[in-house]
Design an enzyme around this catalytic site. Structure first.
Site, PDB file in Angstrom:
ATOM      1  N   HIS A 182       3.505  -3.894  16.831  1.00 52.51           N
ATOM      2  CA  HIS A 182       2.762  -2.805  16.212  1.00 52.51           C
ATOM      3  C   HIS A 182       1.358  -2.803  16.798  1.00 52.51           C
ATOM      4  CE1 HIS A 182       0.937  -5.980  13.873  1.00 52.51           C
ATOM      5  NE2 HIS A 182       2.127  -6.348  13.415  1.00 52.51           N
ATOM      6  N   HIS A 210      -0.401  -6.062  17.418  1.00 56.10           N
ATOM      7  CA  HIS A 210      -0.008  -6.811  18.621  1.00 56.10           C
ATOM      8  C   HIS A 210      -0.648  -6.196  19.866  1.00 56.10           C
ATOM      9  CE1 HIS A 210       3.640  -7.762  16.048  1.00 56.10           C
ATOM     10  NE2 HIS A 210       3.253  -8.959  16.429  1.00 56.10           N
ATOM     11  N   ASP A 233      -2.896 -13.868  10.175  1.00 55.13           N
ATOM     12  CA  ASP A 233      -2.234 -15.092   9.706  1.00 55.13           C
ATOM     13  C   ASP A 233      -3.238 -16.233   9.871  1.00 55.13           C
ATOM     14  OD1 ASP A 233       0.491 -14.111   9.082  1.00 55.13           O
ATOM     15  OD2 ASP A 233       0.413 -13.514  11.174  1.00 55.13           O
ATOM     16  N   GLN A 278      -2.088 -19.917   9.806  1.00 53.02           N
ATOM     17  CA  GLN A 278      -1.388 -20.208  11.068  1.00 53.02           C
ATOM     18  C   GLN A 278      -2.397 -20.412  12.207  1.00 53.02           C
ATOM     19  OE1 GLN A 278       2.250 -18.177  12.748  1.00 53.02           O
ATOM     20  NE2 GLN A 278       0.724 -16.969  13.804  1.00 53.02           N
ATOM     21  N   ARG A 313       6.336  -6.680   8.792  1.00 58.06           N
ATOM     22  CA  ARG A 313       7.073  -6.589   7.522  1.00 58.06           C
ATOM     23  C   ARG A 313       6.668  -5.367   6.697  1.00 58.06           C
ATOM     24  NH1 ARG A 313       6.866 -12.547   7.956  1.00 58.06           N
ATOM     25  NH2 ARG A 313       9.004 -13.299   8.008  1.00 58.06           N
TER      26      ARG A 313
END
Ligand code: PAF
Length: 286
Positions: A40, A43, A157, A160, A194
């Site tokens: 998307h 990215h 994230d 992460q 998501r």
């Protein structure tokens, strides 16, 4: 076409031998964008950042089974590979590594598991046991295989990102991790693969995460609030007001993710909740 202008062509690398062979032919620094595909706008920003760092931009597209729990959405995770490859080509990505799971995790290898316990025990790590061990395993494999000079990760994230930064630091990996700001929809919702699971009404409610983060920012920056539990409660109430079932709302140290007695320095506000069957997360450095 007249000479002198080299159009980069996208090299597809579905196997490790192909990747290794191609890697040997590259002598300029590689900027890697690790992804699970379903690319998307967020990215695409990572790719743009990678292009700023190097003309050699590699994207990995791999839905990593090792980071999904048994009850999670591995089977239904979107895999629009043709669209993803077209987007990579459009953006001038030079190579895409898109292996099958058996290529990355051959049954005969004995798993080596890495953990960053002080960063991964809470939040996503608590809600998704084993998740960060799976992330570290695949990201270290990608780093070893692609040998990038740079690796771009989204700030969306955040936990992460910190886990990967810690892994790179502690294991002395010769890679510069590039943080890329979260890309947001017009109403503030952080872009995520998501989000496509959200129904129409849920999509509207989902902006509640960003609103909750903005409230935390106002409380800290405008009202001078320094008590983490008060700020966390306000974020939680904002989620509930948007019919989002809170998983966690926390104000933490931005590097260690440790609890704070008082807010007196930049903090990270971390937030996650469920909307219908969809789990959404977001964060803001304040
Ligand atoms: O953020 C992701 O998309 C994944 O966790 C990553 C870093 C590509 C590892 O599978």
């Amino acid at each position: 076409m007249s000479g002198g202008c080299k159009i980069p062509t996208l090299q597809l690398l579905p196997t490790i031998p192909e990747l290794r062979q191609h890697r040997r032919s590259i002598d300029r620094p590689i900027a890697l964008v690790p992804t699970m595909g379903a690319l998307h706008e967020g990215h695409l920003r990572l790719v743009e950042e990678a292009k700023r760092l190097s003309d050699e931009v590699w994207v990995s597209i791999f839905v990593n089974p090792a980071q999904f729990g048994p009850k999670e959405d591995l089977a239904k995770y979107p895999r629009p590979i043709e669209d993803d490859l077209a987007a990579c080509e459009r953006l001038g990505v030079t190579a895409v590594f898109n292996p099958e799971p058996g290529e990355v995790y051959p049954p005969e290898t004995i798993p080596v598991l890495l953990d960053v316990p002080s960063l991964s025990g809470e939040f996503e790590g608590a809600h998704r046991p084993g998740h960060f061990v799976g992330v570290c395993r695949v990201v270290l494999k990608l780093f070893n295989l692609c040998q990038p000079r740079y690796a771009c990760f989204g700030q969306k994230d955040y936990q992460q990102l910190r886990v990967i930064e810690a892994m790179v630091g502690d294991l002395n990996l010769p890679i510069a991790v590039q943080r890329v700001a979260t890309t947001r929809e017009a109403d503030g919702l952080a872009m995520s693969s998501r989000n496509r699971y959200l129904g129409e009404e849920e999509r509207k409610q989902a902006a509640g995460l960003y609103k909750a983060l903005q409230l935390a920012k106002q409380l800290i920056e405008d009202d001078g609030e320094t008590d983490p539990p008060i700020i966390e409660r306000v974020m939680e109430q904002a989620l509930v007001a948007h019919k989002i079932e809170p998983d966690y709302c926390a104000v933490r140290h931005p590097e260690t993710l440790a609890r704070l007695d008082m807010v007196r320095q930049p903090v990270v506000a971390l937030i996650a909740g469920r909307l219908g069957g969809v789990r959404l997360l977001d964060n803001l450095i304040i």
